[in-house]
Motif scaffolding. Sequence first.
Motif, PDB file in Angstrom:
ATOM      1  N   ILE A  70       2.989  12.605  -1.816  1.00  0.00           N
ATOM      2  CA  ILE A  70       3.070  11.944  -0.510  1.00  0.00           C
ATOM      3  C   ILE A  70       1.803  12.272   0.271  1.00  0.00           C
ATOM      4  CG2 ILE A  70       4.440  11.723   1.606  1.00  0.00           C
ATOM      5  CD1 ILE A  70       6.852  12.714   0.002  1.00  0.00           C
ATOM      6  N   TRP A  71       1.263  11.273   0.935  1.00  0.00           N
ATOM      7  CA  TRP A  71       0.048  11.502   1.715  1.00  0.00           C
ATOM      8  C   TRP A  71       0.118  10.736   3.032  1.00  0.00           C
ATOM      9  CZ3 TRP A  71      -2.403   6.980   2.825  1.00  0.00           C
ATOM     10  CH2 TRP A  71      -2.207   5.898   1.962  1.00  0.00           C
ATOM     11  N   GLU A  72      -0.642  11.224   4.017  1.00  0.00           N
ATOM     12  CA  GLU A  72      -0.722  10.581   5.329  1.00  0.00           C
ATOM     13  C   GLU A  72      -2.171  10.673   5.820  1.00  0.00           C
ATOM     14  OE1 GLU A  72       1.271  10.733   9.812  1.00  0.00           O
ATOM     15  OE2 GLU A  72       1.815  12.218   8.287  1.00  0.00           O
ATOM     16  N   ASN A 126      -0.919   4.062  -6.681  1.00  0.00           N
ATOM     17  CA  ASN A 126      -0.930   4.378  -5.246  1.00  0.00           C
ATOM     18  C   ASN A 126      -0.344   3.215  -4.464  1.00  0.00           C
ATOM     19  OD1 ASN A 126      -1.485   5.697  -2.831  1.00  0.00           O
ATOM     20  ND2 ASN A 126      -3.469   6.426  -3.591  1.00  0.00           N
ATOM     21  N   LYS A 127       0.636   3.539  -3.611  1.00  0.00           N
ATOM     22  CA  LYS A 127       1.262   2.536  -2.754  1.00  0.00           C
ATOM     23  C   LYS A 127       1.275   3.079  -1.328  1.00  0.00           C
ATOM     24  CE  LYS A 127       4.945   0.446  -4.266  1.00  0.00           C
ATOM     25  NZ  LYS A 127       6.324   0.209  -4.781  1.00  0.00           N
ATOM     26  N   GLY A 128       0.967   2.211  -0.378  1.00  0.00           N
ATOM     27  CA  GLY A 128       0.952   2.661   1.012  1.00  0.00           C
ATOM     28  C   GLY A 128       0.852   1.503   1.976  1.00  0.00           C
ATOM     29  N   ALA A 129       0.881   1.837   3.260  1.00  0.00           N
ATOM     30  CA  ALA A 129       0.784   0.825   4.313  1.00  0.00           C
ATOM     31  C   ALA A 129       0.314   1.499   5.584  1.00  0.00           C
ATOM     32  CB  ALA A 129       2.122   0.126   4.535  1.00  0.00           C
ATOM     33  N   ALA A 130      -0.403   0.733   6.427  1.00  0.00           N
ATOM     34  CA  ALA A 130      -0.850   1.220   7.730  1.00  0.00           C
ATOM     35  C   ALA A 130       0.263   1.016   8.743  1.00  0.00           C
ATOM     36  CB  ALA A 130      -2.115   0.496   8.170  1.00  0.00           C
ATOM     37  N   LEU A 147       0.475   5.734   5.679  1.00  0.00           N
ATOM     38  CA  LEU A 147       1.388   6.532   4.869  1.00  0.00           C
ATOM     39  C   LEU A 147       1.456   5.939   3.470  1.00  0.00           C
ATOM     40  CD1 LEU A 147       4.353   6.953   7.381  1.00  0.00           C
ATOM     41  CD2 LEU A 147       2.620   8.652   6.831  1.00  0.00           C
ATOM     42  N   GLY A 148       1.691   6.794   2.479  1.00  0.00           N
ATOM     43  CA  GLY A 148       1.793   6.274   1.122  1.00  0.00           C
ATOM     44  C   GLY A 148       2.252   7.330   0.136  1.00  0.00           C
ATOM     45  N   ILE A 149       2.448   6.873  -1.074  1.00  0.00           N
ATOM     46  CA  ILE A 149       2.833   7.760  -2.173  1.00  0.00           C
ATOM     47  C   ILE A 149       1.889   7.512  -3.338  1.00  0.00           C
ATOM     48  CG2 ILE A 149       5.268   7.875  -1.513  1.00  0.00           C
ATOM     49  CD1 ILE A 149       5.854   5.835  -3.705  1.00  0.00           C
ATOM     50  N   SER A 150       1.709   8.530  -4.143  1.00  0.00           N
ATOM     51  CA  SER A 150       0.873   8.420  -5.344  1.00  0.00           C
ATOM     52  C   SER A 150       1.636   9.016  -6.514  1.00  0.00           C
ATOM     53  CB  SER A 150      -0.465   9.147  -5.153  1.00  0.00           C
ATOM     54  OG  SER A 150      -0.251  10.529  -4.939  1.00  0.00           O
TER      55      SER A 150
END
Length: 743
Positions: free
Chosen positions: A237-239, A311-315, A327-330
């Motif tokens: 998880i990343w931010e 990698n999936k994420g969105a602003a 935010l997103g996940i890898s």
Amino acid sequence: MRVDSYPLQSISPTIRHARCHLISGRATTLYLPYLLFAALGIAWIILSDRVLLGLNVSRDLIALTSFQTLKGIGFVLCTAGAFYYLHRRNKQALLDSTRSLESFGTIARASYDLIWRCAPSGQDYELLHASDVEKYLDIIEDPEGCVHPADRRGDMAGLVKGTGNKFEPYKTTTRLKVGGVYRYFETWVFPIFDRDGQLAEFFGTCRDVHEFVIAEQSLRRNEEMLRLAAEVGGVGIWEWDIPNNILEVSAETRRQYEADIHSPTDLKRFIHPDDYPEIRGAMLAAKSHCEPFDVQYRIITADQQLRWIHNKGAAVKGDKSGQKHMLGISQDITRLKQAESRLRQLAFYDPLTGLQNRQRGQDFLSHRLRDSEIDGNHVAVCLIDIDYFSSLNETYGPETGDRILLDTAQRLGTLCGPDDLLCRYGADVFLLVLCSSQPSDFLFRLEVLERQLADTLKIDDMRFFVSLSASYAQAPDDGSSANELLCAAQSAMYRAKHNSRGKLVRFSGNMLESSLRFEAIRNALKSAVSQHEFSVFYQPLYHLEDKQLAGFEALVRWTSETLGVVGPDEFIPIAERVGLIGDIDNFVLSEISHQISQWKTAGHDFKTVGFNLSPRNLEEEGCADVFHEKVEQLGLSPDELVLEVTETAMIHDAVTAASNIERLSDLGYALSIDDFGTGFSSLENLFRFTFKKIKIDKSFIQAITNSERHANLVRSVITMAYQLHMDVVAEGVETPDQLRLLR
């Protein structure tokens, strides 16, 4: 014990102790006026006497007594006034304290579900207040017994000291039984001291927090499950704090990169250069339009390992200031990519030889045929089959079979040009697709192929002779599509395997017709018995000497709804090959049984009926006993049948066939050699088995009037049979001359 809404004054000695404790801070203010009054009284007495001595007052006893009386009255009045003032003052203080305690009690009863006390030892619990008598009836009746065994306190004083502070209030969670079920309560424990500062008792409050505790436990459990799922599933998880350009990542994300990452700049160092433009564009688009992104890319970790990351994420927009963060996940999908690569390899390539498989070969052929219409090149296909591969594989084991396949693939690979393809088409079949601008080039390579069809292979200390059968078809003469061309090559392969093993067979039109005819008969045979398309005819046998009827031979005939009349020489070999001959034999036996029954009923005298035993059946263990059981079930006897056996039945599996023939002879069946002279005739069989008859094939009978050699051969067979005490049957007598010569 009944608990109602208690008045504050009735809360045992606890409230009194609490009240003393609450006003103990005013002790100094309470005693100070009395001390001052005592000091002033003493000073009044001493100073007043000194003032009296200093005054020139009559020393008459009566006058002095009167003066002292007035002084005492004045002191009493002053004392009464002072006491009245102190009384009013202390009364007000006591009323204030009482009101404070009553307010405290009201707040406590409103704020807590239970209020209790116990001795310093943690025993003798007493319930002082319950917000709902009916709900907490179990606790009211047995306060100590309703506490969960794991939450019961023994030495309460020691427990309070164990919190780190000496007799300080502390909070805990206790399970109490309510309605037969333990519920969680938030419990505060307060130590109460007497006037001497000694621990007198404990005062406590309980508030029902069961739902909150359960929700908190569920939340913690869900968080733990989420954490475990992320660890097990390899999800990081990343931010990204965009304004401050700070990237916060989880431990799993750091593991994926094998490094600490604090900003997108740190991330860039690990992304594969070829994949960086794609992920940069995706994240910039997501940053500008607040749209989600989903990318897969390669990274080079800090320890120089190549990995795949999904990698999936969105602003997401932030507060009112409009600041954004992402935010997103890898997820590490390296193993998935490796599995996909392996699946592609398995889907399109043969794992043993490394050649492309059947599907790829067919696709390649289709593409080449389409291209040939444009570039004018010629396309041909060759199917190459390893002769007797199944026997070699079963005899010497799969490891030897694999070595043979590898050697064959290497030999055939030398025939491939830059535009050709060799693939593994079947278990022991290879497909060679040839492309050339000149058809003459095909002839040259076919000659090379034909020279390689037989070779000796050495594996370990053993030498194997491995021969190949091959077929050849060329577009557009033999087919314009991949399917047509392959069908043509397979038809030629069928001919090569049955007539020309170890050779290269060129496709011709009649091969396809034979294949189509074979398939048509095979498909029609499956329903022929159930559709009652078979019939049985009875060919009579006559003695030449007395011209009397000697018996019959049962002949099965087939009239198909789709194919018309199909001869037995055509459909019987196919029925034996596809395993349908047993159904036909059962039908013929049933018809023979029915016909014999009719003859007996009509009073006709007959000898025997000949029945052809299938060579395929004779090769099965226990065939004789199974056949005899069927005969008995149909009401037939062995002396009513003559079993005709072809010579081919004794050459495929001679041991099993001989055992079955001997068993049938022992059971009382008369045996006859059918079509003698047309197969691999062996005089040994005439002595080895107890045959009653020899049937000379009609091909010899029809030639005896035109060929002296055939006539002499038939004469020799008849002479030999008579000397062996065997009957002779001549098939296909059609002319008087043939009958005369046979007589």
